[in-house]
Design a protein around this motif. Structure first.
Motif: not given
Length: 1289
Positions: A361, A468, A498, A500
């Motif tokens: 990330m 994602n 919301r 990550r």
């Protein structure tokens, strides 16, 4: 009016009615005058058309009237062809390169029976000429249009209308040219001159003056007339306005493996911002609404070869089957709630999931140069973990695709559309996706209502890019948590938005699966045809776990087990146990070496392993698991087969004197419990110590002495075991039934079933109760094992078991449960029925699967159990259970179960009984005695008699003697028992080599009495119940008609004619008592089906004479009598019989007589209530004529002439009914005339209603008879008849 010309004045104006009267007077009156029961005085030798005459004894007639013609087309009309019926064993189509069969050689009886059921050839009865019957008339509308394309267009003078603009000019010119014609006497010199001047020269006729014999001229003219003439008249005639002909029995579909809608998913690439370690991926389908995983996992590996090399110490050579990157998913129940879930795993390393996912990330591919040192360090750490912990996995990330949104969007885009899916706060919801090249932003939330829109077969292929992934939460790995996430994904304000994300790029191709993909592997790793090259990377078929039950019989061997560890609670366990993995092994004993290599590999590994490890959740004493372990079950299981779970603590940090894995608990699941496979949810206690000796035969729930358990022997480990097996029924009632049947076959006692020990003395009671208990089984396992179950029930009927030295007759119990099963299938699976109400699963069983036991040509011997000896047929113990009332020629009632069949001698049924009884007394039944030699020896070995009953005889007997709910159940599905009986008859005749034997000697008299009683009672049900339950009666009526149609191919045809006559008599009595057109319509359906037989013409004896034939060696007196017989009167009477529905005609041509009699009666002007049936009866005759016209067997002119003779009375019928052919759609009344029915009124001018001016055929009626569309077509008998009744009332 202009003055008529001389030649026109001499034309006779005799009307048609006068011609008919003259013809009728010459032959002494037409039988058409005797249409109703109440018509005038009927002579003793005249039978009204409303009744069926006594048919000729067909078989006797063929014997006493040998054919005059030795060979040729006419000879073929006399008898059925010798190859009319055959039993064909067709190898079933195998979709895999290698047949799926159990690997073990020594399998138990049930496994052998299942394997045989899935591999044996189809046993198909082939009526070679069946497609030549009227049900398969080739003169369809499409074929007629095709044939008419090449025909020359005929233009007649009446079709040529003058052009309105030039019409006046032509008239003026004609006047100028012919102004002196009227003033000139015809034939005068001036007229001739004028004609010559104004005439155009004719074309010269070649060879006009050549001399030629008259015969040659006639032959030339005949050839000219035949030029371009179409051979089939009815091929040019418009087809009747019908849907599916009622007489058509379509061949059922071949039983085959079930597949839903198939979806091909190709995994193209998986790329992260950083590449430091191998990542392992899997795909599966989930249904959120049903909260069920609906497919097994598909494991795929998209790592580079360099990355794969990091695991080299732990991975053997990868099998080609584990290198698949494309998969075919099957979805039986597609819906808007189906998601494709992608899960990622990585090699276990020190640290929780969040720590391990952080680099993915944080680091970006664009910053690789700047962060080179950090990346090298991460890569180095990963190599160390791969070296040490390469066999263990840990959860990493996941994402999901709302499948139907992809399908719906791809259907509206161009081919090979690229869709990009991402989760971005800046661009709104996680589910927004963009088409980068063609379309703008499209929302994943676009859905359609209803499952009918969820089709996976027609959308265009799409390429998806998923950008994602969500990080796995260590405490939210269960399926319940996943369903909550998936439900949340569909909301616009998703909480996942919301989170990550882990940035990655996964490319998938999604498209409808091709019909026959190459290089495909089944879930059992068998190669699917075609498979040209074994070295090519394969595509995997992914096994479906349907969201709801699927009712399809098993057709292939499959024996798989899925073990799904769910959760473990070691919170109360003392000691260090945090990084926990579960090792799963399938054992066939208690020694560690007894671990079987039957666990399927995942990706880039071997095909099978002896053990499998679950993923590890770092530092969690109570982890959840999401693993799926797939096991190939052995065909035969013993009490020692079990699943062993060993729990290990894995040391992630390398320390001195520290083992890599430390066992911290044990538990197991025995595979069999009382002989049944154990599946379902388990909450198992976990032992701290190794299990003791002989633990495998006990459950861990049993408190074994001296053992220590986690949390005081409470259940702490949750696991689900799911079997996908065509061997194990997973139904207690089916399991018990099969176990008892196999115990009989093996004759081994006592038998342990469940917690019971069944001894031989109480085996009979248990067997009968297990047969009755089959009604309590779930429908889904009954359907899956339908073929084997019905085979076993048939076996119990034809081979009664011998228990404790006594024959146990199980025919009644088996018949009752078969009737119950058939009705359950009809009730709950009503969507899979044809137009006759035949369930497709049952009809395919009869057509392809059913066979008499020991009739397989490949079997070693026909005796039971493969023992030697000839086949002996017997019908045992019949007199004990057979009611005396079934001896028709000695009794007053046919069946006690039908109160409508009266015993009064004056009732119509007594007449029926007398008709059939007289025939039965003439038959000499050859009853075969039972063969009992060496019976005791064979009973000792096999537990069954060496003789066997004939199934069709027992079936008919049980049906006749049944009563109450059992009889009602059999009536509801009469078609099933009729077709089963017919196939049994044909198999028996075929394998006993009796198809060539005389038909009168093929069956014993008692069986024919049973058939007679059965037909008579069912005909009684039809006439008594048609007003109460029309739907049942329609099915019963068509089933009986098809049954008699089939019997015409195998039984004494004269006997079948008497059955038809018995039906006719019962229905006729009721029809003309009630004057109800519904019953008449049912009889028309019955007649149409019976007459659809492929040898209809032969059955009508087309080559017979209506007078006795000459003696083969006539004496002087007989020759004299014959010569005197050809007087004018006798010859005229003979011709009259041929053209009329006389009694001799109807006797000799029995079925044609019924058809034409029905036509005549229904078209009768006095028969007002039958007016609505005109089109229906005309279509029966039209269908027959059209079928004959296109039949290649009747192409010869002599044969056509013989066939045409069967329809000579049609001329008289049409002449009699011409005045009734009026438009019944007109609003005046049903006869098209004001004032009442035809024949009851006189026209206003006083003329006879039959006068020529009033007998014109209305155009609409003519077109209806021709078969074209009318304004009110009639489809089913009940629809218009009910309205007709209301009108008449």
């Amino acid at each position: 009016m202009a003055e008529r010309r001389a030649f026109a004045q001499k034309i006779s104006r005799t009307v048609a009615a006068e011609v008919r009267k003259q013809i009728a007077g010459q032959y002494g009156g037409s039988p058409q005058l005797f249409k109703n029961l109440n018509t005038g005085t009927i002579t003793s030798n005249t039978v009204p058309l409303t009744e069926a005459v006594e048919p000729v004894d067909f078989e006797e007639y063929l014997i006493t009237h040998p054919p005059i013609v030795e060979s040729g087309p006419l000879r073929d009309l006399i008898e059925f062809p010798p190859d009319d019926i055959e039993v064909i064993y067709t190898p079933r189509e195998c979709r895999t390169v290698v047949q799926a069969i159990p690997e073990e050689g020594d399998t138990d009886r049930h496994v052998s029976d299942c394997a045989r059921s899935y591999t044996e050839d189809w046993a198909i009865v082939n009526r070679k000429y069946h497609k030549l019957g009227t049900g398969f008339n080739p003169n369809s509308l499409d074929k007629q249009k095709e044939r008419q394309k090449g025909l020359p267009k005929q233009v007649f003078e009446a079709d040529e209308l003058p052009d309105s603009s030039s019409y006046q000019d032509d008239q003026d010119d004609l006047k100028r040219r012919s102004m002196s014609i009227d003033d000139t006497p015809r034939g005068s010199w001036a007229c001739s001159i004028f004609d010559l001047k104004n005439s155009l020269p004719d074309s010269l006729l070649p060879h006009l003056l050549d001399r030629a014999p008259n015969e040659e001229i006639d032959r030339h003219n005949e050839d000219q007339r035949k030029t371009n003439r179409h051979r089939e008249l009815f091929a040019l005639h418009p087809a009747l306005d019908e849907e599916d002909p009622i007489e058509r029995h379509c061949v059922p579909e071949v039983p085959k493996e079930h597949f839903g809608q198939r979806l091909l998913v190709k995994c193209l690439s998986l790329k992260f911002e950083i590449e430091i370690e191998p990542i392992f991926a899997s795909l599966a389908l989930y249904d959120v609404k049903e909260k069920k995983k609906i497919s097994e996992n598909f494991f795929f590996d998209l790592n580079s070869e360099q990355t794969k090399a990091m695991l080299r110490p732990h991975i053997q050579t990868a099998a080609i089957s584990t290198l698949a990157r494309s998969a075919i998913f099957s979805i039986t129940y597609p819906s808007q709630d189906v998601f494709l879930v992608i899960k990622l795993e990585k090699v276990l390393q020190q640290g929780d999931i969040g720590e391990c996912a952080e680099p993915y990330m944080v680091f970006k591919e664009s910053d690789a140069t700047k962060n080179k040192e950090k990346l090298e360090k991460l890569r180095s750490q990963s190599e160390q973990f791969c070296q040490r912990l390469g066999r263990y996995r840990m959860p990493f990330a996941w994402t999901a695709i709302h499948l139907m949104n992809i399908v719906n969007s791809a259907g509206s885009l161009e081919r090979d559309t690229e869709l990009e899916m991402s989760l971005s706060e800046r661009k709104g919801s996680w589910s927004e996706r963009r088409n980068s090249s063609i379309m703008g932003r499209r929302s994943l939330e676009r859905t359609t209502s209803g499952d009918e829109s969820c089709s996976l077969t027609g959308f265009r292929p799409a390429t998806l890019t998923i950008t994602n992934f969500f990080k796995q939460e260590g405490d939210r790995l269960s399926d319940e948590d996943l369903y909550k996430f998936l439900a949340d994904m569909r909301r616009p304000s998703s909480v996942l938005r919301r989170l990550r994300p882990i940035t990655a790029q996964l490319k998938l191709d999604i498209s409808p699966a091709p019909e026959n993909p190459h290089y495909c592997l089944t879930p059992d790793l068998l190669q699917v045809k075609p498979y040209p090259d074994s070295r090519v990377r394969p595509t995997r078929e992914i096994l479906e776990f349907p969201a709801r039950d699927v009712y399809v019989p098993n057709t292939t061997y499959r024996n798989l087990l899925y073990v799904n560890p769910q959760s473990l609670n070691f919170a109360n366990r003392q000691g260090s146990a945090r990084n926990i993995t579960v090792k799963v092994q399938f054992m066939n004993g208690e020694d560690p070496n007894n671990s079987m290599q039957v666990i399927f590999g995942k990706s880039s590994c071997a095909d099978f392993y002896k053990e499998s490890y679950t993923s590890v959740v770092y530092h969690n004493r109570s982890p959840d698991f999401h693993d799926e372990i797939k096991i190939k079950l052995p065909a035969s299981l013993s009490d020692h087969h079990h699943i062993l779970f060993t729990f290990y603590h894995v040391s992630c940090q390398q320390k001195q004197n520290t083992l890599l894995e430390t066992p911290v608990g044990y538990t197991w699941i025995p595979m069999l419990q009382n002989g049944r496979l154990r599946t379902g949810h388990f909450c198992l206690p976990v032992s701290l110590e190794k299990p003791p000796q002989s633990y495998s035969v006990l459950s861990p729930d049993v408190p074994l002495p001296g053992m220590k358990w986690v949390d005081n022997h409470r259940g702490v480990f949750n696991v689900e075991v799911v079997a996908v097996s065509t061997i194990h029924t997973q139904d207690q009632y089916l399991d018990k039934f099969f176990a008892l049947v196999h115990a009989l076959d093996e004759h081994m006692f006592p038998v342990r079933i469940g917690d019971m020990r069944i001894m031989e003395n109480n085996l009979e009671t248990e067997l009968k109760s297990s047969i009755a208990a089959l009604n309590s089984s779930q429908l889904e396992p009954i359907v899956r094992f339908l073929h084997l179950l019905l085979d076993k029930l048939v076996l119990l009927v034809v081979r009664p078991p011998v228990i404790a030295g006594q024959i146990v007759n199980l025919g009644q119990a088996s018949f009752e449960v078969i009737a119950a099963i058939v009705n359950r299938l009809h009730k709950y699976l009503d969507t899979s029925q044809d137009m006759h109400g035949r369930n497709s699963l049952l009809s395919s069983y009869i057509h392809y699967v059913f066979r008499l036991p020991s009739t397989d040509p490949n079997s070693p011997s026909p005796g039971p159990g493969g023992l030697g000896g000839s086949v002996h047929y017997a019908t045992m113990a019949r007199s004990a259970v057979r009611p005396a009332s079934l001896n028709l020629n000695r009794s007053r009632s046919l069946s006690n179960s039908n109160p409508d069949i009266s015993g009064t001698p004056t009732s119509p049924d007594d007449e029926v009984r007398a008709i059939i009884g007289s025939k039965a007394m003439e038959r000499c039944g050859n009853r075969m005695s039972s063969h009992t030699e060496s019976a005791s020896f064979l009973q000792t070995l096999t537990g069954r008699l060496p003789t066997k009953k004939l199934f069709h005889e027992e079936l008919a007997l049980q049906w006749v003697v049944s009563s109450g709910s059992v009889r009602e159940g059999a009536l509801q599905q009469a078609w099933f028992f009729f077709e089963l009986m017919v196939k049994s008859i044909i198999h028996h005749l075929y394998f006993a080599e009796r198809l060539e034997s005389p038909r009168k000697n093929r069956f014993p008299e008692r069986f024919m009495d049973d058939i007679t009683a059965l037909v008579s009672t069912i005909a009684g049900d039809i006439v008594t119940r048609f007003q109460k339950d029309l739907e049942l009666v329609e099915r019963l009526n068509t089933s009986l008609a098809f049954f008699l149609n089939d019997l015409l191919s195998v039984m004494d045809r004269g006997f079948v004619f008497t059955l038809i006559r018995a039906y006719w008599k019962q229905v006729s009595t009721k029809v003309y008592t009630l004057q109800n057109p519904t019953l008449e319509s049912l009889r028309l359906d019955f007649l149409r089906i019976v007459c659809s037989h492929e040898h209809y013409v032969t059955l009508n004896l087309p080559c017979s004479l209506l007078t006795p034939p000459a003696s083969p060696s006539p004496s002087v007196s007989s020759a004299t009598s014959q010569s005197s017989g050809f007087s004018t009167h006798v010859q005229d009477q003979k011709i009259a019989n041929m053209f009329e529905l006389s009694v001799p005609f109807r006797e000799q041509h029995f079925m044609a007589g019924l058809v034409l009699s029905e036509l005549s009666v229904i078209l009768d002007p006095d028969n007002e209530g039958m007016f609505g049936l005109h089109k229906k009866v005309v279509s029966v005759v039209h269908n027959l004529l059209s079928s004959h016209d296109s039949d290649p067997r009747y192409a010869d002119p002599e044969v056509k002439a013989r066939v045409a003779m069967l329809y000579l009375p049609l001329i008289g019928i049409v002449m009699e009914t011409l005045p009734q052919l009026h438009d019944f759609t007109e609003s005046l009344n049903q006869w098209g005339r004001p004032g009442g029915p035809q024949g009851a009124t006189v026209c206003s001018n006083g003329e006879d209603p039959e006068a020529e001016g009033n007998s014109m055929i209305n155009q609409t009626v003519a077109m209806a008879i021709a078969g074209t569309t009318t304004t009110s077509p009639m489809s089913r008998p009940s629809s218009f008849l009910l309205s007709s009744q209301r009108t008449s009332s």
